[in-house]
Design a protein around this motif. Structure first.
Motif, mmCIF file in Angstrom:
data_model
loop_
_atom_site.group_PDB
_atom_site.id
_atom_site.type_symbol
_atom_site.label_atom_id
_atom_site.label_comp_id
_atom_site.label_asym_id
_atom_site.label_seq_id
_atom_site.Cartn_x
_atom_site.Cartn_y
_atom_site.Cartn_z
ATOM 1 N N GLU A 138 16.939 2.317 4.871
ATOM 2 C CA GLU A 138 16.867 3.617 5.410
ATOM 3 C C GLU A 138 15.487 4.345 4.674
ATOM 4 O OE1 GLU A 138 19.574 2.049 4.762
ATOM 5 O OE2 GLU A 138 20.784 2.152 6.760
ATOM 6 N N ASN A 139 15.255 3.922 3.484
ATOM 7 C CA ASN A 139 14.501 4.742 2.670
ATOM 8 C C ASN A 139 12.984 3.772 2.403
ATOM 9 O OD1 ASN A 139 14.868 2.774 0.605
ATOM 10 N ND2 ASN A 139 16.202 4.623 -0.700
ATOM 11 N N PHE A 140 13.047 2.763 3.294
ATOM 12 C CA PHE A 140 11.659 1.987 3.325
ATOM 13 C C PHE A 140 11.011 2.491 4.375
ATOM 14 C CE2 PHE A 140 8.812 -1.731 4.188
ATOM 15 C CZ PHE A 140 8.730 -1.937 3.069
ATOM 16 N N VAL A 141 9.788 3.060 4.151
ATOM 17 C CA VAL A 141 9.172 3.613 5.197
ATOM 18 C C VAL A 141 8.186 2.660 6.029
ATOM 19 C CG1 VAL A 141 6.948 5.369 5.766
ATOM 20 C CG2 VAL A 141 9.023 6.002 4.028
ATOM 21 N N GLU A 142 8.224 2.738 7.409
ATOM 22 C CA GLU A 142 7.553 1.670 8.037
ATOM 23 C C GLU A 142 6.252 2.375 8.484
ATOM 24 O OE1 GLU A 142 9.678 0.646 11.468
ATOM 25 O OE2 GLU A 142 8.136 -0.354 12.483
ATOM 26 N N VAL A 174 0.668 -5.882 -6.085
ATOM 27 C CA VAL A 174 1.813 -5.205 -6.893
ATOM 28 C C VAL A 174 2.036 -3.780 -6.272
ATOM 29 C CG1 VAL A 174 1.725 -5.937 -9.016
ATOM 30 C CG2 VAL A 174 -0.203 -4.501 -8.382
ATOM 31 N N GLY A 175 3.281 -3.252 -6.188
ATOM 32 C CA GLY A 175 3.707 -1.989 -5.892
ATOM 33 C C GLY A 175 3.554 -1.895 -4.274
ATOM 34 N N LEU A 176 3.726 -2.966 -3.505
ATOM 35 C CA LEU A 176 3.423 -2.746 -2.366
ATOM 36 C C LEU A 176 4.820 -2.596 -1.211
ATOM 37 C CD1 LEU A 176 0.030 -4.562 -1.373
ATOM 38 C CD2 LEU A 176 0.478 -1.924 -1.874
ATOM 39 N N GLY A 177 5.899 -3.008 -2.291
ATOM 40 C CA GLY A 177 7.357 -2.850 -1.671
ATOM 41 C C GLY A 177 7.915 -4.104 -1.295
ATOM 42 N N LYS A 178 7.427 -5.355 -2.100
ATOM 43 C CA LYS A 178 8.068 -6.692 -1.848
ATOM 44 C C LYS A 178 9.553 -6.590 -2.155
ATOM 45 C CE LYS A 178 4.993 -8.859 -4.215
ATOM 46 N NZ LYS A 178 4.180 -7.755 -4.681
ATOM 47 N N THR A 179 9.649 -6.215 -3.581
ATOM 48 C CA THR A 179 10.921 -6.003 -4.145
ATOM 49 C C THR A 179 11.978 -5.265 -3.398
ATOM 50 O OG1 THR A 179 10.194 -6.708 -6.457
ATOM 51 C CG2 THR A 179 12.483 -5.689 -6.195
ATOM 52 N N HIS A 180 11.387 -4.029 -2.945
ATOM 53 C CA HIS A 180 12.366 -2.975 -2.024
ATOM 54 C C HIS A 180 12.626 -3.621 -0.967
ATOM 55 C CE1 HIS A 180 12.605 1.230 -0.896
ATOM 56 N NE2 HIS A 180 13.574 0.530 -0.159
ATOM 57 N N LEU A 181 11.937 -4.472 -0.170
ATOM 58 C CA LEU A 181 12.183 -5.012 1.036
ATOM 59 C C LEU A 181 13.180 -6.166 0.646
ATOM 60 C CD1 LEU A 181 11.843 -4.666 4.051
ATOM 61 C CD2 LEU A 181 9.768 -6.290 3.772
ATOM 62 N N SER A 308 8.891 11.331 2.407
ATOM 63 C CA SER A 308 10.261 10.758 2.479
ATOM 64 C C SER A 308 10.828 10.788 0.938
ATOM 65 C CB SER A 308 10.360 9.291 2.780
ATOM 66 O OG SER A 308 11.237 8.305 2.209
ATOM 67 N N LYS A 309 10.012 10.577 -0.237
ATOM 68 C CA LYS A 309 10.459 10.766 -1.453
ATOM 69 C C LYS A 309 10.978 12.009 -1.637
ATOM 70 C CE LYS A 309 9.091 6.292 -2.758
ATOM 71 N NZ LYS A 309 9.911 5.357 -2.551
ATOM 72 N N MET A 310 10.168 12.981 -1.384
ATOM 73 C CA MET A 310 10.595 14.270 -1.708
ATOM 74 C C MET A 310 11.903 14.703 -0.878
ATOM 75 S SD MET A 310 8.395 14.682 -3.942
ATOM 76 C CE MET A 310 7.697 16.598 -4.306
ATOM 77 N N ASN A 332 -1.495 1.799 -4.753
ATOM 78 C CA ASN A 332 -0.362 1.291 -4.378
ATOM 79 C C ASN A 332 0.665 2.306 -4.705
ATOM 80 O OD1 ASN A 332 1.346 1.073 -6.757
ATOM 81 N ND2 ASN A 332 -0.190 -0.429 -7.554
ATOM 82 N N ILE A 333 1.968 1.878 -3.933
ATOM 83 C CA ILE A 333 2.922 2.806 -3.853
ATOM 84 C C ILE A 333 3.694 3.164 -4.993
ATOM 85 C CG2 ILE A 333 5.233 3.159 -2.433
ATOM 86 C CD1 ILE A 333 3.948 1.464 -0.434
ATOM 87 N N ARG A 334 3.752 2.422 -5.902
ATOM 88 C CA ARG A 334 4.206 2.608 -7.241
ATOM 89 C C ARG A 334 3.786 3.625 -8.099
ATOM 90 N NH1 ARG A 334 5.015 -2.626 -10.026
ATOM 91 N NH2 ARG A 334 6.689 -2.729 -8.370
ATOM 92 N N GLU A 335 2.216 3.492 -7.756
ATOM 93 C CA GLU A 335 1.616 4.546 -8.662
ATOM 94 C C GLU A 335 1.620 5.861 -7.945
ATOM 95 O OE1 GLU A 335 -2.210 2.696 -10.068
ATOM 96 O OE2 GLU A 335 -3.168 4.467 -9.783
ATOM 97 N N LEU A 336 1.770 5.740 -6.459
ATOM 98 C CA LEU A 336 2.110 7.256 -5.735
ATOM 99 C C LEU A 336 3.270 7.970 -6.242
ATOM 100 C CD1 LEU A 336 0.734 8.799 -3.452
ATOM 101 C CD2 LEU A 336 2.208 7.475 -2.018
ATOM 102 N N GLU A 337 4.300 7.018 -6.152
ATOM 103 C CA GLU A 337 5.537 7.494 -6.857
ATOM 104 C C GLU A 337 5.452 8.008 -8.547
ATOM 105 O OE1 GLU A 337 9.173 5.024 -5.016
ATOM 106 O OE2 GLU A 337 8.560 4.223 -6.938
ATOM 107 N N GLY A 338 4.648 7.408 -9.309
ATOM 108 C CA GLY A 338 4.436 7.807 -10.699
ATOM 109 C C GLY A 338 3.985 9.162 -10.568
#
Ligand code: ADP
Ligand code: MG
Length: 470
Positions: A138-142, A174-181, A308-310, A332-338
Motif C-alpha cells: 500500500e505504501n510502495f509507490v508504483e 542502494v535505496g531503490l526499494g528492494k528491501t521494501h518490496l 505519499s510519505k507526507m 535514490n529514495i532513501r536519500e529523498l526520505e532522509g
C-alpha cells in the motif's frame, strides 16, 4: 543364498504401496533405486540429501514396517545418497539408518531434530518472520522504475510457489526499494495465508547463523529450520560472494525449497550475470524464475513518493517544495526520505512552516554533509555576481548577450560541481530541456579554447565554487 536387491525392494514396495497414497508413492518411492542387499542390509539409493531427510521424517515408520515384514526383524536399511549428480568423480554418500531395536529411540531423536524452531545458539528464534510491518504494498509507490518488479512481486504474493516466478529476483542500486518490496511480499503472504511460514533474512544474517551452527554442531538444525520455510525472502545475496560454505548450504536449501514448490525471493545489487564471487550453479538457479530490476525513479515518481510519505505522516507541504525536492534529490529514495525527515524535524523544532526557503536550507546542510556538494542556486548566485548580472535572469527567458553567457557558464559549472542530471540542471534554469544544457556546456568549452581571458574567468569561478564545496 543370493538374493537380488531388486526383488527384495519390490517386495517391500508392495507393503509400502498399501500403506500410503498413490501420489506419495509415486513421488517418494518411485525414484528410489535398490543398490544391494548384503548381510541383512538393504541399501537404497535416493536422489538427494533432502529426499533422504524427507523419507526419514515422513516415512520411517512405513519403511521399517515393510522391511521387518519382508526381510525379518534383524534387517537394516541403509541409504546411498547422490550428493552431486553432475559429477561422476564424486562417490555417493551413504547414510545409515539406526538399528531396528533402537527404532523408538531413533524416532524420538528424530522428532527432536526435525522441528527445532528455537536454536538460540545460532540466533534462530521461533517461527518469527522477521518482517517490518511498515513495508507493505500500500505504501510502495508504483512508477515506470519499478512496475515490473512490483507487479511480479504482487502476483507471487497472491500465489506463492505456484507462479513461474520462482525464484523471483530483484536487483538494483542502494535505496531503490528492494528491501521494501520483498518485505511487502512477505507481509502480503502472511495476511492472505495465515499458516504459511514466511521468513525474511539478510544474507549477512544467514551467513552468521550458519557460522554459529558450524561452531555449535547444529548444521542439521540450521538446515532443517530453513527447509520448513514456505516463503523465503533473502536480501542482498551479493554478500554471499566468496563465502563458499555458506553458498553451498544455501544451494541445498534452495534446491529443497524449490523442489517442494516453496517460494524463494532474492535481492541483489546487480543482475546474476554481474554477481562476482558466486558459484555458477547458484547463479544459474537464480535465473530459473524471473529477474526484475529496480531503477532510479523518474521525476514524477519522486513527486508521488514525497506526497505519499507526507500523507502517511499526516503532513502537507506546498507543491513548490515537493517539486524542488523532487528535482534536487535524484540519487535514490532513501536519500529523498532522509531529506524529508530532516525537513520535518527542522520545521517542528523551530515551529515554522515548511517552505521553499527552509527546504533549500535543509538540503544544503544535508548535501554538504553527504558529499560536500554545492547546490545549483549557489552556483547561479556566484556566477551572476561575477558577471554582474541579476541571478534571477538566469532562470528567465531573457536573451541579452551577457545573460546568455552567464547562464551557459552557470550550467557548465552546475554539471561540473553537482550530481544533477542534465535534465535536472535544465529544470533549475527555468525549465530548459537537457539539449539546451548540452549546448551550453559545449559553447563554454569552445569559448575556453579560443578566448584565454574567458578561460581565466572560468578558472577563477571554479576556485570560488570549490572553496565553498570543500
Ligand atoms: P534497498 O533495499 O533497495 O536499498 P529500501 O527498500 O531500503 O532500498 O528503500 C529505501 C527507502 O526508500 C525505504 O524507506 C523505502 O520505504 C523507500 N522506498 C523505496 N522505494 C519506494 C517506493 N516505490 N515507494 C515508497 N517508498 C519507497
Ligand atoms: Mg535493502
Amino acid at each position: 543364498m543370493h538374493v537380488e536387491s531388486g526383488t527384495v525392494w519390490n517386495d517391500c514396495l508392495e507393503v509400502i504401496r498399501e500403506d500410503i497414497g498413490e501420489k506419495s508413492f509415486e513421488t517418494w518411492f518411485k525414484p528410489i533405486k535398490p543398490v544391494r542387499y548384503e548381510n541383512n542390509i538393504l541399501t537404497i539409493q535416493v536422489p538427494s540429501q533432502w529426499f533422504y531427510e524427507w523419507l526419514e521424517e515422513h516415512y520411517i515408520g512405513v519403511l521399517k514396517k515393510a522391511i521387518h515384514e519382508k526381510l525379518g526383524p534383524e534387517a537394516k536399511l541403509q541409504y546411498s545418497v547422490i550428493v552431486d549428480r553432475g559429477n561422476a568423480s564424486n562417490s555417493p554418500m551413504s547414510v545409515k539408518l539406526p538399528h531396528s531395536e533402537a527404532r523408538n529411540n531413533a524416532i524420538d531423536e528424530m522428532d527432536n531434530y526435525v522441528s527445532p524452531f528455537k536454536i538460540p545458539e545460532i540466533g534462530i528464534d521461533q517461527r518469527d518472520s522477521q518482517l517490518n510491518p511498515n513495508y507493505i504494498f500500500e505504501n510502495f509507490v508504483e512508477g515506470d522504475c519499478n512496475r515490473l518488479a512490483r507487479s511480479a512481486g504482487f502476483a507471487v504474493a497472491q500465489k506463492p510457489g505456484i507462479t513461474s516466478f520462482n525464484p523471483l529476483m530483484f536487483y538494483g542500486g542502494v535505496g531503490l526499494g528492494k528491501t521494501h518490496l520483498v518485505q511487502a511480499i512477505g507481509n502480503e503472504v502472511k495476511k492472505k495465508f495465515k499458516n504459511k511460514f514466511v521468513l525474511y533474512v539478510s544474507s549477512e544474517k544467514f551467513t552468521s547463523q550458519f557460522i554459529g551452527a558450524l561452531k555449535n554442531n547444529k548444521i542439521q538444525e540450521f538446515q532443517n529450520y530453513y527447509m520448513q520455510v514456505d516463503v523465503l525472502l533473502i536480501d542482498d545475496v551479493q554478500f554471499l560472494a566468496k563465502k563458499e560454505k555458506t553458498q553451498e548450504i544455501f544451494f541445498h536449501i534452495f534446491n529443497h525449497l524449490h523442489q517442494m514448490g516453496k517460494q524463494i525471493i532474492l535481492t541483489s545489487d546487480s543482475p546474476p550475470k554481474d554477481l562476482k564471487g558466486l558459484e555458477e550453479r547458484l547463479l544459474s538457479r537464480f535465473k530459473w524464475g524471473l529477474t526484475a530490476d529496480l531503477q532510479l525513479p523518474d521525476y514524477e515518481t519522486r513527486v508521488a513518493i514525497i506526497m505519499s510519505k507526507m500523507e502517511n505522516d499526516g503532513l502537507s507541504i506546498p507543491d513548490e517544495v515537493t517539486e524542488y525536492l523532487a528535482y534536487s534529490v535524484e540519487t535514490n529514495i532513501r536519500e529523498l526520505e532522509g531529506v524529508l525527515i530532516s525537513l520535518i524535524a527542522h520545521a517542528s523544532l523551530n515551529r515554522v512552516d515548511i517552505d521553499l526557503e527552509l527546504a533549500k536550507q535543509t538540503l544544503k546542510n544535508i548535501i554538504s554533509d553527504i558529499d560536500t556538494e554545492v547546490d545549483i542556486d549557489y552556483i547561479q548566485k556566484t556566477v551572476a555576481e561575477y558577471f554582474d548580472v541579476n541571478a534571477r535572469a538566469l532562470k528567465d527567458k531573457i536573451r541579452k548577450k551577457e545573460i546568455v553567457m552567464a547562464r551557459q557558464v552557470a550550467m557548465y559549472l552546475a554539471k561540473m560541481f553537482t550530481r544533477h542530471s542534465l535534465k535536472a540542471i535544465g529544470m533549475h534554469f527555468g525549465g530548459r530541456d537537457h539539449s539546451t544544457v548540452i549546448h551550453s556546456i559545449q559553447a563554454v568549452e569552445d569559448m575556453m579554447d579560443t578566448n584565454s581571458g574567458f578561460k581565466a574567468s572560468i578558472k577563477e569561478l571554479k576556485e570560488k565554487i570549490k572553496i565553498k564545496a570543500t
